[in-house]
Design an enzyme around this catalytic site. Structure first.
Site, PDB file in Angstrom:
ATOM      1  CE1 TYR A   1     -13.427   6.060   5.185  1.00 38.78           C
ATOM      2  CE2 TYR A   1     -14.366   4.087   5.972  1.00 38.78           C
ATOM      3  CZ  TYR A   1     -13.311   4.957   5.559  1.00 38.78           C
ATOM      4  OH  TYR A   1     -12.122   4.421   5.748  1.00 38.78           O
TER       5      TYR A   1
ATOM      6  CB  ILE B   1      -0.554   5.205   6.717  1.00 47.34           C
ATOM      7  CG1 ILE B   1      -1.131   6.432   7.140  1.00 47.34           C
ATOM      8  CG2 ILE B   1       0.088   4.442   8.150  1.00 47.34           C
ATOM      9  CD1 ILE B   1      -2.497   6.234   7.864  1.00 47.34           C
TER      10      ILE B   1
ATOM     11  CB  THR C   1      -3.346   9.342   2.987  1.00 52.73           C
ATOM     12  OG1 THR C   1      -4.533   8.731   3.207  1.00 52.73           O
ATOM     13  CG2 THR C   1      -2.472   9.145   4.558  1.00 52.73           C
TER      14      THR C   1
ATOM     15  CB  SER D   1     -14.833   3.170  -1.932  1.00 50.24           C
ATOM     16  OG  SER D   1     -16.156   3.539  -2.250  1.00 50.24           O
TER      17      SER D   1
ATOM     18  N   GLY E   1       0.794  -1.132   0.052  1.00 48.65           N
ATOM     19  CA  GLY E   1      -0.064  -0.021   0.139  1.00 48.65           C
ATOM     20  C   GLY E   1       0.676   1.286   0.040  1.00 48.65           C
TER      21      GLY E   1
ATOM     22  CE  LYS F   1     -10.452   1.033   5.944  1.00 45.44           C
ATOM     23  NZ  LYS F   1      -9.141   0.478   5.493  1.00 45.44           N
TER      24      LYS F   1
ATOM     25  CE1 TYR G   1     -11.188   7.778  10.658  1.00 42.93           C
ATOM     26  CE2 TYR G   1     -13.298   7.233   9.494  1.00 42.93           C
ATOM     27  CZ  TYR G   1     -12.596   8.207  10.031  1.00 42.93           C
ATOM     28  OH  TYR G   1     -12.903   9.484  10.450  1.00 42.93           O
TER      29      TYR G   1
END
Length: 271
Positions: A160, A22, A199, A98, A15, A167, A150
Site C-alpha cells: 500500500y 464505490i 474496484t 498513487s 470519484g 489515508k 482504508y
C-alpha cells in the site's frame, strides 16, 4: 429497498469512475433515497470513465473539477448550489491516487515528487474541499461530509506504500475539520474505512486478490461489498446520524477487531 432517507437533500458526489466504483454505488443509492446531487471527477478520470451514463440515470449534473485546485472547487460549489437550488447537505470525497503504486515503486524507493502528489490528491484535497465549502458557507446547517479510507492508515500493508500515509492524513483532517466545522455549522465530518473492494483502484494494488481472500476469511461477516458500503454511507448522509462526527468508522465485516480467525488457524495447521 428505499426508505427516502435523503428526500429533499442536495449533495456532491466525487470519484464515480465506473460501475465498480464505490462512489458510483453511493450515487445510485442516494438517488433511490430521494436526493438530488451533482457528480464530479477530475477531467482525465471523466474521459476514462462512464460518468455521463450515471448522471443520466440519476438526473445529475456533471461538473469537472480537479480536487487539488481551489479555483476548480470554488466553481464546483458555485455551480452545484446554482443547479440544486440551495446549499449542500452532503458531500462524498472518494478521491485517491498513487503514481508510486501504479509504477510499482517499492516503499524504500519512492519517488518523492509522486509521493507529494499522492498526499495532495488523496488527502489534502479533502481539506481543500472542506475549507472552500466553509468559506463559501456552501454546506447547510447539520450537513454531512464523508471520505473513504482504508485500515492501512493504522496498520502496515507492504504493497500500500505511500497511500498508507495519505489515508492517515485523510483521517486526521476529518478529526480536525470535524471539530471546527461542527462548532461553526453543526457539519459532521467522518471517514469510512472499507473492506478491500474489487474496484478499479483496489485491484491495481499488487497482491490484491490474495489479501482480499485473506480479509474475507478473517472477517466474521466477510468482506463488505461496494453496495453495502453505499448503504452505510447513506445513513451517514441522513438525519439518523446527527451526532456522529470526527470518527473513522470501520465497515469491514469485523476485520479490524479480529486477531486471527478459525479459518486462518486451520490453514496454518495444515502446513
Amino acid at each position: 429497498m428505499a426508505y427516502q432517507l435523503l428526500k429533499g437533500k442536495r449533495g456532491i458526489i466525487s470519484g464515480a469512475l465506473n460501475e465498480d466504483s464505490i462512489a458510483w454505488k453511493i450515487a445510485e443509492r442516494a438517488h433511490e433515497e430521494g436526493a438530488t446531487f451533482t457528480l464530479t471527477n477530475a477531467p482525465l478520470a471523466m474521459r476514462m470513465g462512464e460518468i455521463n451514463h450515471l448522471a443520466e440515470k440519476c438526473g445529475a449534473k456533471v461538473i469537472g473539477a480537479d480536487a487539488t485546485s481551489i479555483e476548480d472547487l470554488e466553481k464546483l460549489y458555485d455551480e452545484s448550489m446554482e443547479y440544486l437550488g440551495g446549499p449542500i447537505d452532503f458531500v462524498l470525497h472518494s478521491i485517491g491516487m498513487s503514481t508510486n503504486i501504479r509504477k510499482g515503486r517499492e516503499y524504500g524507493d519512492l519517488n518523492y515528487e509522486w509521493f507529494l502528489k499522492s498526499l495532495d490528491v488523496s488527502a489534502l484535497s479533502f481539506h481543500k474541499m472542506l475549507q472552500v465549502a466553509q468559506k463559501k458557507d456552501a454546506i447547510a446547517q447539520g450537513g454531512s461530509v464523508v471520505a473513504l479510507s482504508y485500515i492501512a492508515a493504522q496498520r502496515s500493508f507492504p504493497d500500500y506504500t505511500d497511500m498508507a500515509q495519505a489515508k492517515a492524513m485523510l483521517e486526521s483532517i476529518a478529526r480536525s475539520y470535524g471539530y471546527h466545522y461542527g462548532k461553526a455549522k453543526g457539519v459532521r465530518v467522518n471517514t469510512v474505512s472499507q473492506s478491500p473492494t474489487k474496484t478499479t483502484a483496489g485491484t491495481g494494488i499488487s497482491g490484491f486478490n490474495a489479501f482480499y481472500e485473506y480479509a474475507n476469511q478473517m472477517s466474521p461477516l466477510g468482506n463488505a461489498t461496494a453496495d453495502e458500503c453505499a448503504d452505510y454511507v447513506i445513513t451517514l448522509f441522513s438525519d439518523l446520524t446527527r451526532k456522529v462526527t470526527m470518527q473513522n468508522l470501520f465497515h469491514d465485516g469485523g476485520f479490524s477487531c479480529v486477531g486471527i480467525s478459525e479459518e486462518i488457524v486451520e490453514k496454518m495447521e495444515k502446513q
